[in-house]
Design a protein around this motif. Structure first.
Motif, PDB file in Angstrom:
ATOM      1  N   PHE A 115       0.857  -1.181   0.000  1.00 51.78           N
ATOM      2  CA  PHE A 115       0.000   0.000   0.000  1.00 51.78           C
ATOM      3  C   PHE A 115       0.896   1.235   0.000  1.00 51.78           C
ATOM      4  O   PHE A 115       1.583   1.509   0.971  1.00 51.78           O
ATOM      5  CB  PHE A 115      -0.917   0.009   1.231  1.00 51.78           C
ATOM      6  CG  PHE A 115      -2.010  -1.024   1.189  1.00 51.78           C
ATOM      7  CD1 PHE A 115      -3.240  -0.726   0.619  1.00 51.78           C
ATOM      8  CD2 PHE A 115      -1.804  -2.291   1.716  1.00 51.78           C
ATOM      9  CE1 PHE A 115      -4.254  -1.673   0.575  1.00 51.78           C
ATOM     10  CE2 PHE A 115      -2.814  -3.245   1.684  1.00 51.78           C
ATOM     11  CZ  PHE A 115      -4.046  -2.936   1.096  1.00 51.78           C
ATOM     12  N   ILE A 136      -0.786  -0.521  -4.360  1.00 52.03           N
ATOM     13  CA  ILE A 136      -2.058   0.193  -4.263  1.00 52.03           C
ATOM     14  C   ILE A 136      -1.742   1.643  -3.905  1.00 52.03           C
ATOM     15  O   ILE A 136      -1.110   1.912  -2.884  1.00 52.03           O
ATOM     16  CB  ILE A 136      -2.977  -0.419  -3.184  1.00 52.03           C
ATOM     17  CG1 ILE A 136      -3.134  -1.933  -3.406  1.00 52.03           C
ATOM     18  CG2 ILE A 136      -4.324   0.286  -3.174  1.00 52.03           C
ATOM     19  CD1 ILE A 136      -3.767  -2.300  -4.715  1.00 52.03           C
ATOM     20  N   GLU A 138      -3.092   5.872  -3.662  1.00 48.08           N
ATOM     21  CA  GLU A 138      -4.252   6.748  -3.510  1.00 48.08           C
ATOM     22  C   GLU A 138      -4.349   7.804  -4.612  1.00 48.08           C
ATOM     23  O   GLU A 138      -5.447   8.257  -4.945  1.00 48.08           O
ATOM     24  CB  GLU A 138      -4.184   7.452  -2.151  1.00 48.08           C
ATOM     25  CG  GLU A 138      -2.955   8.353  -1.988  1.00 48.08           C
ATOM     26  CD  GLU A 138      -2.979   9.130  -0.692  1.00 48.08           C
ATOM     27  OE1 GLU A 138      -3.956   9.873  -0.451  1.00 48.08           O
ATOM     28  OE2 GLU A 138      -2.002   9.010   0.084  1.00 48.08           O
ATOM     29  N   TYR A 160      -9.853   6.446  -1.428  1.00 49.12           N
ATOM     30  CA  TYR A 160     -10.160   6.314   0.002  1.00 49.12           C
ATOM     31  C   TYR A 160     -11.250   7.310   0.374  1.00 49.12           C
ATOM     32  O   TYR A 160     -11.215   8.479  -0.042  1.00 49.12           O
ATOM     33  CB  TYR A 160      -8.915   6.560   0.849  1.00 49.12           C
ATOM     34  CG  TYR A 160      -7.866   5.486   0.738  1.00 49.12           C
ATOM     35  CD1 TYR A 160      -7.904   4.361   1.561  1.00 49.12           C
ATOM     36  CD2 TYR A 160      -6.827   5.591  -0.181  1.00 49.12           C
ATOM     37  CE1 TYR A 160      -6.934   3.372   1.458  1.00 49.12           C
ATOM     38  CE2 TYR A 160      -5.853   4.598  -0.291  1.00 49.12           C
ATOM     39  CZ  TYR A 160      -5.919   3.491   0.538  1.00 49.12           C
ATOM     40  OH  TYR A 160      -4.960   2.514   0.432  1.00 49.12           O
ATOM     41  N   LEU A 197     -11.712  -2.087   1.676  1.00 48.39           N
ATOM     42  CA  LEU A 197     -11.529  -1.620   0.304  1.00 48.39           C
ATOM     43  C   LEU A 197     -12.135  -2.655  -0.644  1.00 48.39           C
ATOM     44  O   LEU A 197     -11.662  -3.786  -0.728  1.00 48.39           O
ATOM     45  CB  LEU A 197     -10.031  -1.442   0.002  1.00 48.39           C
ATOM     46  CG  LEU A 197      -9.306  -0.385   0.838  1.00 48.39           C
ATOM     47  CD1 LEU A 197      -7.817  -0.360   0.479  1.00 48.39           C
ATOM     48  CD2 LEU A 197      -9.917   0.991   0.640  1.00 48.39           C
ATOM     49  N   VAL A 214       2.115  -2.077   4.607  1.00 46.70           N
ATOM     50  CA  VAL A 214       1.249  -0.894   4.666  1.00 46.70           C
ATOM     51  C   VAL A 214       2.138   0.328   4.857  1.00 46.70           C
ATOM     52  O   VAL A 214       2.656   0.569   5.943  1.00 46.70           O
ATOM     53  CB  VAL A 214       0.222  -1.015   5.814  1.00 46.70           C
ATOM     54  CG1 VAL A 214      -0.634   0.261   5.886  1.00 46.70           C
ATOM     55  CG2 VAL A 214      -0.660  -2.235   5.625  1.00 46.70           C
ATOM     56  N   ARG A 227      -4.516   5.495   7.549  1.00 45.48           N
ATOM     57  CA  ARG A 227      -4.262   4.105   7.142  1.00 45.48           C
ATOM     58  C   ARG A 227      -5.203   3.095   7.798  1.00 45.48           C
ATOM     59  O   ARG A 227      -4.903   1.907   7.867  1.00 45.48           O
ATOM     60  CB  ARG A 227      -2.802   3.752   7.433  1.00 45.48           C
ATOM     61  CG  ARG A 227      -1.853   4.596   6.600  1.00 45.48           C
ATOM     62  CD  ARG A 227      -0.401   4.299   6.855  1.00 45.48           C
ATOM     63  NE  ARG A 227       0.429   5.186   6.046  1.00 45.48           N
ATOM     64  CZ  ARG A 227       1.747   5.287   6.145  1.00 45.48           C
ATOM     65  NH1 ARG A 227       2.402   4.540   7.025  1.00 45.48           N
ATOM     66  NH2 ARG A 227       2.423   6.134   5.374  1.00 45.48           N
ATOM     67  N   SER A 230      -6.416   0.626   4.927  1.00 42.81           N
ATOM     68  CA  SER A 230      -5.371  -0.259   4.402  1.00 42.81           C
ATOM     69  C   SER A 230      -4.954  -1.301   5.440  1.00 42.81           C
ATOM     70  O   SER A 230      -4.694  -2.454   5.098  1.00 42.81           O
ATOM     71  CB  SER A 230      -4.163   0.561   3.935  1.00 42.81           C
ATOM     72  OG  SER A 230      -3.688   1.407   4.961  1.00 42.81           O
ATOM     73  N   THR A 233      -7.916  -3.803   5.680  1.00 39.68           N
ATOM     74  CA  THR A 233      -7.929  -4.646   4.479  1.00 39.68           C
ATOM     75  C   THR A 233      -6.799  -5.668   4.519  1.00 39.68           C
ATOM     76  O   THR A 233      -6.998  -6.842   4.166  1.00 39.68           O
ATOM     77  CB  THR A 233      -7.812  -3.768   3.219  1.00 39.68           C
ATOM     78  OG1 THR A 233      -8.952  -2.895   3.152  1.00 39.68           O
ATOM     79  CG2 THR A 233      -7.761  -4.620   1.961  1.00 39.68           C
TER      80      THR A 233
END
Length: 309
Positions: A115, A136, A138, A160, A197, A214, A227, A230, A233
């Motif tokens: 992330f 991943i 943002e 997000y 997510l 993360v 966070r 994330s 998830t």
């Protein structure tokens, strides 16, 4: 010659010795040709069979041999130069080595989910040699730009909907719904959980992730996403691994000194799974859970968000 009342014609056929010799020669040539053809066919058959067996043997050996990994000297060089950056946001050598050590022990091919696009993005891709690394991000524009200049990188953008200042409220809502839409084992693609997510590509949910890092999205202000999503998830993906293969997932959380990272780490990744930590990086090892599980942490009471972080 006459005999009785009829005539009989008698013919004499003479065979010249040259004709007999020619017929014999032709037969010898025919026999030689057939013999040559037979021998050639047998040799070709033997060679082809030997080649097929050799190819199959080589293929079997190649498929059974382990996938090569980067030499230790190469890994150490990558870590050395990555930690020498002037970027104040890069990880320390010790933090990168902790992640590198886990990737080195990960049975290939290793699945790594990250992330956040950061200073270390190319490093993770290189260290996870012969494995699959997915990012991943943002910021959709930065994700598109990064993928354009580094086409070997597999990155997806995600929108997000959270705010860092709402962290405790959101975590409390998840705790209330832990037996329903916020279960620790579920397919997030169909989840209605506020921190789940559910708009990532399908294969992100289908893959069993061996390592999750993360390091995003932004979490250094009240109006940034934080966070929470994330980390939640990552916790669900780790616990929802399919049967077969490794039951464990290594989850790293960077910037662990901050309140939100520590809060969500305690609630969703759980302190009993914390195997290593410093001011910046926390390392958890999570086990796959039964699909009927309704608690993230062992022995944790349902309401514990109000406790100090």
């Amino acid at each position: 010659m006459k005999s009785g009342g009829g005539n009989t014609n008698t013919k004499l056929i003479l065979v010249h010795p040259y004709i007999q010799k020619q017929t014999s020669t032709n037969r010898l040539w025919l026999l030689a040709f057939i013999s040559f053809f037979t021998i050639s066919f047998l040799l070709t058959l033997l060679y082809t069979t030997d080649t097929i067996i050799s190819t199959k043997t080589t293929s079997t050996v190649a498929s059974s041999s382990p996938i090569s990994q980067l030499p230790t000297t190469t890994i150490n060089a990558l870590l050395h130069y990555a930690s020498r950056s002037n970027d104040s946001y890069h990880m320390s050598h010790g933090e990168m080595k902790s992640i590198s050590d886990v990737l080195r022990r990960c049975p290939p091919p290793c699945n790594l989910l990250v992330f956040g696009l950061t200073h270390e993005t190319l490093l993770w891709k290189s260290l996870n040699h012969n494995g699959r690394t997915v990012y991943i991000e943002e910021n959709r524009y930065y994700a598109a730009y990064f993928e354009e200049i580094h086409p070997e990188i597999e990155v997806f953008d995600v929108q997000y909907t959270t705010k860092a200042r709402e962290a405790r409220e959101l975590v409390s809502a998840v705790k209330d719904a832990v037996e329903n839409e916020c279960r620790p084992v579920q397919n997030l693609l169909f989840s209605d959980c506020k921190l789940g997510l559910n708009d990532l590509p399908n294969h992100v949910y289908d893959l069993d992730w061996d390592v999750i890092l993360v390091d995003g999205p932004r979490g250094d202000g009240g109006d940034v996403p934080g966070r929470m999503a994330s980390i939640f998830t990552a916790a669900v993906l780790a616990r929802s691994k399919k049967a077969g293969g490794s039951h464990k997932t290594h989850v790293f959380v960077h910037d662990y000194y901050r309140e939100i990272e520590r809060l969500c780490g305690d609630e969703f990744l759980c302190r009993e799974n914390l195997v290593e930590s410093n001011d910046m990086l926390a390392h958890y090892v999570l086990e796959r859970m039964d699909k009927n599980s309704t608690r993230f942490c062992r022995g944790r009471k349902k309401r514990s968000v109000s406790s100090s972080s």
